[in-house]
Motif scaffolding. Structure first.
Motif, PDB file in Angstrom:
ATOM      1  N   ALA A 125       0.836  -1.202   0.000  1.00 22.45           N
ATOM      2  CA  ALA A 125       0.000   0.000   0.000  1.00 22.45           C
ATOM      3  C   ALA A 125       0.871   1.251   0.000  1.00 22.45           C
ATOM      4  O   ALA A 125       0.560   2.246  -0.673  1.00 22.45           O
ATOM      5  N   TRP A 126       1.979   1.217   0.737  1.00 25.41           N
ATOM      6  CA  TRP A 126       2.894   2.357   0.768  1.00 25.41           C
ATOM      7  C   TRP A 126       3.533   2.576  -0.600  1.00 25.41           C
ATOM      8  O   TRP A 126       3.632   3.722  -1.078  1.00 25.41           O
ATOM      9  N   LEU A 127       3.945   1.503  -1.260  1.00 21.42           N
ATOM     10  CA  LEU A 127       4.542   1.618  -2.591  1.00 21.42           C
ATOM     11  C   LEU A 127       3.515   2.139  -3.601  1.00 21.42           C
ATOM     12  O   LEU A 127       3.840   2.956  -4.472  1.00 21.42           O
ATOM     13  N   ILE A 128       2.271   1.667  -3.483  1.00 19.67           N
ATOM     14  CA  ILE A 128       1.214   2.142  -4.379  1.00 19.67           C
ATOM     15  C   ILE A 128       0.969   3.632  -4.167  1.00 19.67           C
ATOM     16  O   ILE A 128       0.738   4.381  -5.135  1.00 19.67           O
ATOM     17  N   ASP A 129       1.037   4.083  -2.916  1.00 20.10           N
ATOM     18  CA  ASP A 129       0.886   5.516  -2.641  1.00 20.10           C
ATOM     19  C   ASP A 129       1.975   6.315  -3.361  1.00 20.10           C
ATOM     20  O   ASP A 129       1.713   7.401  -3.904  1.00 20.10           O
ATOM     21  N   GLN A 130       3.204   5.774  -3.363  1.00 21.49           N
ATOM     22  CA  GLN A 130       4.301   6.435  -4.074  1.00 21.49           C
ATOM     23  C   GLN A 130       4.006   6.510  -5.566  1.00 21.49           C
ATOM     24  O   GLN A 130       4.224   7.539  -6.213  1.00 21.49           O
ATOM     25  N   ALA A 131       3.487   5.408  -6.120  1.00 17.67           N
ATOM     26  CA  ALA A 131       3.170   5.363  -7.551  1.00 17.67           C
ATOM     27  C   ALA A 131       2.014   6.299  -7.884  1.00 17.67           C
ATOM     28  O   ALA A 131       2.019   6.981  -8.923  1.00 17.67           O
ATOM     29  N   ASN A 132       1.012   6.332  -7.007  1.00 16.82           N
ATOM     30  CA  ASN A 132      -0.169   7.161  -7.262  1.00 16.82           C
ATOM     31  C   ASN A 132       0.159   8.641  -7.349  1.00 16.82           C
ATOM     32  O   ASN A 132      -0.544   9.406  -8.019  1.00 16.82           O
ATOM     33  N   GLU A 133       1.218   9.060  -6.665  1.00 19.81           N
ATOM     34  CA  GLU A 133       1.607  10.471  -6.724  1.00 19.81           C
ATOM     35  C   GLU A 133       1.935  10.896  -8.150  1.00 19.81           C
ATOM     36  O   GLU A 133       1.754  12.054  -8.523  1.00 19.81           O
ATOM     37  N   GLY A 134       2.430   9.936  -8.958  1.00 21.19           N
ATOM     38  CA  GLY A 134       2.795  10.270 -10.327  1.00 21.19           C
ATOM     39  C   GLY A 134       1.767   9.875 -11.362  1.00 21.19           C
ATOM     40  O   GLY A 134       1.478  10.625 -12.294  1.00 21.19           O
ATOM     41  N   VAL A 135       1.192   8.655 -11.217  1.00 19.23           N
ATOM     42  CA  VAL A 135       0.320   8.133 -12.283  1.00 19.23           C
ATOM     43  C   VAL A 135      -1.057   7.718 -11.790  1.00 19.23           C
ATOM     44  O   VAL A 135      -1.870   7.217 -12.570  1.00 19.23           O
ATOM     45  N   GLY A 136      -1.341   7.915 -10.511  1.00 20.49           N
ATOM     46  CA  GLY A 136      -2.616   7.460  -9.953  1.00 20.49           C
ATOM     47  C   GLY A 136      -3.826   8.024 -10.660  1.00 20.49           C
ATOM     48  O   GLY A 136      -4.833   7.337 -10.837  1.00 20.49           O
ATOM     49  N   HIS A 137      -3.758   9.283 -11.101  1.00 21.14           N
ATOM     50  CA  HIS A 137      -4.904   9.935 -11.730  1.00 21.14           C
ATOM     51  C   HIS A 137      -5.038   9.599 -13.213  1.00 21.14           C
ATOM     52  O   HIS A 137      -6.044   9.934 -13.841  1.00 21.14           O
ATOM     53  N   ARG A 138      -4.035   8.920 -13.771  1.00 21.48           N
ATOM     54  CA  ARG A 138      -4.028   8.664 -15.210  1.00 21.48           C
ATOM     55  C   ARG A 138      -4.838   7.426 -15.559  1.00 21.48           C
ATOM     56  O   ARG A 138      -4.752   6.406 -14.858  1.00 21.48           O
ATOM     57  N   PRO A 139      -5.636   7.470 -16.656  1.00 20.15           N
ATOM     58  CA  PRO A 139      -6.294   6.239 -17.126  1.00 20.15           C
ATOM     59  C   PRO A 139      -5.228   5.195 -17.440  1.00 20.15           C
ATOM     60  O   PRO A 139      -4.232   5.505 -18.100  1.00 20.15           O
ATOM     61  N   VAL A 140      -5.417   3.988 -16.961  1.00 24.05           N
ATOM     62  CA  VAL A 140      -4.369   2.978 -17.106  1.00 24.05           C
ATOM     63  C   VAL A 140      -4.096   2.679 -18.576  1.00 24.05           C
ATOM     64  O   VAL A 140      -2.972   2.329 -18.958  1.00 24.05           O
ATOM     65  N   LYS A 141      -5.109   2.872 -19.450  1.00 27.34           N
ATOM     66  CA  LYS A 141      -4.919   2.610 -20.874  1.00 27.34           C
ATOM     67  C   LYS A 141      -3.960   3.606 -21.522  1.00 27.34           C
ATOM     68  O   LYS A 141      -3.407   3.334 -22.578  1.00 27.34           O
ATOM     69  N   GLU A 142      -3.770   4.742 -20.879  1.00 25.64           N
ATOM     70  CA  GLU A 142      -2.936   5.786 -21.467  1.00 25.64           C
ATOM     71  C   GLU A 142      -1.510   5.775 -20.952  1.00 25.64           C
ATOM     72  O   GLU A 142      -0.677   6.564 -21.407  1.00 25.64           O
ATOM     73  N   LEU A 143      -1.205   4.909 -19.992  1.00 25.48           N
ATOM     74  CA  LEU A 143       0.133   4.914 -19.404  1.00 25.48           C
ATOM     75  C   LEU A 143       1.176   4.504 -20.434  1.00 25.48           C
ATOM     76  O   LEU A 143       1.022   3.511 -21.146  1.00 25.48           O
ATOM     77  N   ARG A 144       2.238   5.275 -20.480  1.00 24.68           N
ATOM     78  CA  ARG A 144       3.351   5.009 -21.381  1.00 24.68           C
ATOM     79  C   ARG A 144       4.629   4.895 -20.558  1.00 24.68           C
ATOM     80  O   ARG A 144       4.704   5.413 -19.435  1.00 24.68           O
ATOM     81  N   PRO A 145       5.670   4.254 -21.106  1.00 24.26           N
ATOM     82  CA  PRO A 145       6.923   4.126 -20.349  1.00 24.26           C
ATOM     83  C   PRO A 145       7.455   5.462 -19.833  1.00 24.26           C
ATOM     84  O   PRO A 145       7.964   5.534 -18.717  1.00 24.26           O
ATOM     85  N   ALA A 146       7.301   6.524 -20.635  1.00 23.21           N
ATOM     86  CA  ALA A 146       7.807   7.830 -20.207  1.00 23.21           C
ATOM     87  C   ALA A 146       7.073   8.325 -18.960  1.00 23.21           C
ATOM     88  O   ALA A 146       7.680   8.965 -18.086  1.00 23.21           O
ATOM     89  N   ASP A 147       5.768   8.022 -18.850  1.00 19.62           N
ATOM     90  CA  ASP A 147       5.000   8.434 -17.665  1.00 19.62           C
ATOM     91  C   ASP A 147       5.512   7.729 -16.420  1.00 19.62           C
ATOM     92  O   ASP A 147       5.649   8.335 -15.348  1.00 19.62           O
ATOM     93  N   VAL A 148       5.779   6.444 -16.569  1.00 16.34           N
ATOM     94  CA  VAL A 148       6.256   5.655 -15.435  1.00 16.34           C
ATOM     95  C   VAL A 148       7.654   6.109 -15.025  1.00 16.34           C
ATOM     96  O   VAL A 148       7.963   6.265 -13.835  1.00 16.34           O
ATOM     97  N   PHE A 149       8.507   6.341 -16.021  1.00 12.01           N
ATOM     98  CA  PHE A 149       9.882   6.763 -15.735  1.00 12.01           C
ATOM     99  C   PHE A 149       9.890   8.101 -15.000  1.00 12.01           C
ATOM    100  O   PHE A 149      10.677   8.311 -14.066  1.00 12.01           O
ATOM    101  N   ALA A 150       8.983   9.011 -15.407  1.00  5.37           N
ATOM    102  CA  ALA A 150       8.897  10.317 -14.749  1.00  5.37           C
ATOM    103  C   ALA A 150       8.440  10.190 -13.308  1.00  5.37           C
ATOM    104  O   ALA A 150       8.669  11.085 -12.493  1.00  5.37           O
ATOM    105  N   THR A 151       7.808   9.065 -12.963  1.00  6.59           N
ATOM    106  CA  THR A 151       7.361   8.822 -11.591  1.00  6.59           C
ATOM    107  C   THR A 151       8.477   8.267 -10.717  1.00  6.59           C
ATOM    108  O   THR A 151       8.634   8.663  -9.558  1.00  6.59           O
ATOM    109  N   VAL A 152       9.258   7.337 -11.262  1.00  8.00           N
ATOM    110  CA  VAL A 152      10.268   6.657 -10.436  1.00  8.00           C
ATOM    111  C   VAL A 152      11.626   7.346 -10.441  1.00  8.00           C
ATOM    112  O   VAL A 152      12.395   7.190  -9.487  1.00  8.00           O
TER     113      VAL A 152
END
Length: 400
Positions: A125-152
């Motif tokens: 749950a703590w790790l998901i909270d970290q992820a949600n700060e960057g991509v939580g609001h994004r539709p999962v169908k729209e996630l791209r590698p660049a979005d994930v990289f900008a989060t981590v």
């Protein structure tokens, strides 16, 4: 005989539903009210199942046969057409509001229903909270590698390499869960393999030299800090459990009359109860600890707040105050010390040593047959280890 359009049109309703077969498991079910529905009967992994194709004539005979042939090919490819249909339905109702955070919450609830350990769920749950700060609001169908990289990447840049890797991993897990439920996407974390700096593996420091171990035990015995810390460190050496398992231990887990400590599964890394035999030396230390805490409370209560356990840094900080550097020994290192010296003694089976450490057999086939806990051998080994520590401490004390 195969069906024809004329034969289908001439089918009349009866008092009860009935079916008329075509070929390859395809048939039409005639209902009492007159509707005619296409069905396919098939077997998948030995189980008989049924698919619905819709009403005739909206679905023509030709279309029904095409659907039948398509699903037969899926079966030949090892896929269940019924499951595929459910996934297509799920994908059809997905909207742009199906965010990463929504699927992450579903995955966490799935893990909870599966009985994952509470500590494991808390960490995820703590790790998901970290992820949600960057991509939580994004539709999962729209996630791209660049979005994930900008989060981590910011997490890594802050010096938290291990956390960055774990957040990347949990994002991939959520995306793969979404794929399993029918979302038509690729896992965006796949393209990021190697994008983060590799975590440097650091083995926990442990003393493996018997003479130096004796000196450490003598230093613990002479420790002038809080009594809970001193006695806890002695127990850690004798019982060679993970520090967190000992710090969070409560009195109801101990049966001093039977010389057994049962660590509940929700605190165990392998998520199963773990029985540990208690040698006489451990019993003596526990009896000294008993008056220092509440009846159902922590065995090692916090110094400032008895309602909480000792803090996670307590043992390591005490070892530093005794003069032992972090490169030489750690609280977790007592497990390596026990493993090394018990193995080198040649007195005990590897299986008993591994069970004492609550390790799981990596070979799945062997694990299926290795169901005992080697209890009698472990009781003897626990007594041997406690006596061995006494001997090493005595030698070190006499030599001072």
């Amino acid at each position: 005989m195969p069906l024809s359009d004329m034969k289908i049109r001439n089918l009349k309703p009866e008092e009860k539903p009935y079916k008329v077969s075509d070929q390859g498991g395809l048939y039409i079910a005639v209902q009492p009210h007159g509707s005619k529905l296409w069905r396919l009967k098939y077997r998948y992994k030995g189980r008989e199942k049924t698919m619905s194709y819709g009403p005739y004539p909206l679905i023509s005979l030709k279309e029904a046969r095409e659907k039948r042939d398509r699903d037969k090919r899926l079966i030949l490819d090892g896929q269940d057409p019924g499951v595929r249909k459910q996934m297509r339905k799920r994908a059809a109702v997905l909207s742009d509001e199906d965010t990463f955070a929504a699927f992450a919450a579903e995955l966490l609830e799935k893990n909870r229903r599966e009985g994952k350990a509470s500590q494991t769920l808390k960490k995820k749950a703590w790790l998901i909270d970290q992820a949600n700060e960057g991509v939580g609001h994004r539709p999962v169908k729209e996630l791209r590698p660049a979005d994930v990289f900008a989060t981590v990447k910011p997490i890594e840049d802050a010096g938290k390499r291990e956390t960055a890797g774990r957040v990347l991993s949990v994002i991939g897990e959520v995306c793969r869960y979404a794929i399993a439920t029918g979302v038509d996407i690729n896992d965006p974390t796949y393209a990021l393999r190697g994008a983060l700096q590799k975590k440097q593996v650091a083995h926990r420091a442990a003393i493996l030299n018997p003479k130096r171990l004796g000196e450490l035990l003598a230093a613990i015995d002479a420790y002038g800090g809080h009594i809970q810390t001193k006695l806890g460190a002695q127990l850690l050496a004798i019982l060679h459990v993970r520090p967190g398992e000992l710090r969070q231990a409560k009195w109801p887990e101990f049966n001093l009359e039977e010389y057994v400590w049962t660590v509940p599964r929700d605190r165990m890394k392998m998520r199963r109860d773990h029985r540990a035999p208690l040698p006489a030396q451990a019993i003596e230390i526990l009896q000294r600890l008993r008056p220092l805490s509440q009846e159902d409370g922590y065995v090692l209560p916090g110094v400032a707040d008895w309602k909480k356990p000792l803090s996670s840094n307590t043992f390591n900080n005490a070892l530093r105050r005794m003069g032992f550097a972090k490169e030489e020994v750690s609280a977790h290192g007592f497990r390596s010390t026990f493993t090394t010296l018990a193995t080198e003694s040649g007195l005990w089976s590897i299986d008993a040593i591994e069970r004492a450490l609550s390790h799981e057999e990596e070979n799945k086939t062997r694990r299926a047959y290795l169901r005992g806990d080697f209890w009698d051998e472990r009781v003897r080994m626990a007594e041997w280890w406690a006596n061995k520590l006494d001997e090493l401490q005595l030698v070190a004390t006499d030599g001072q």
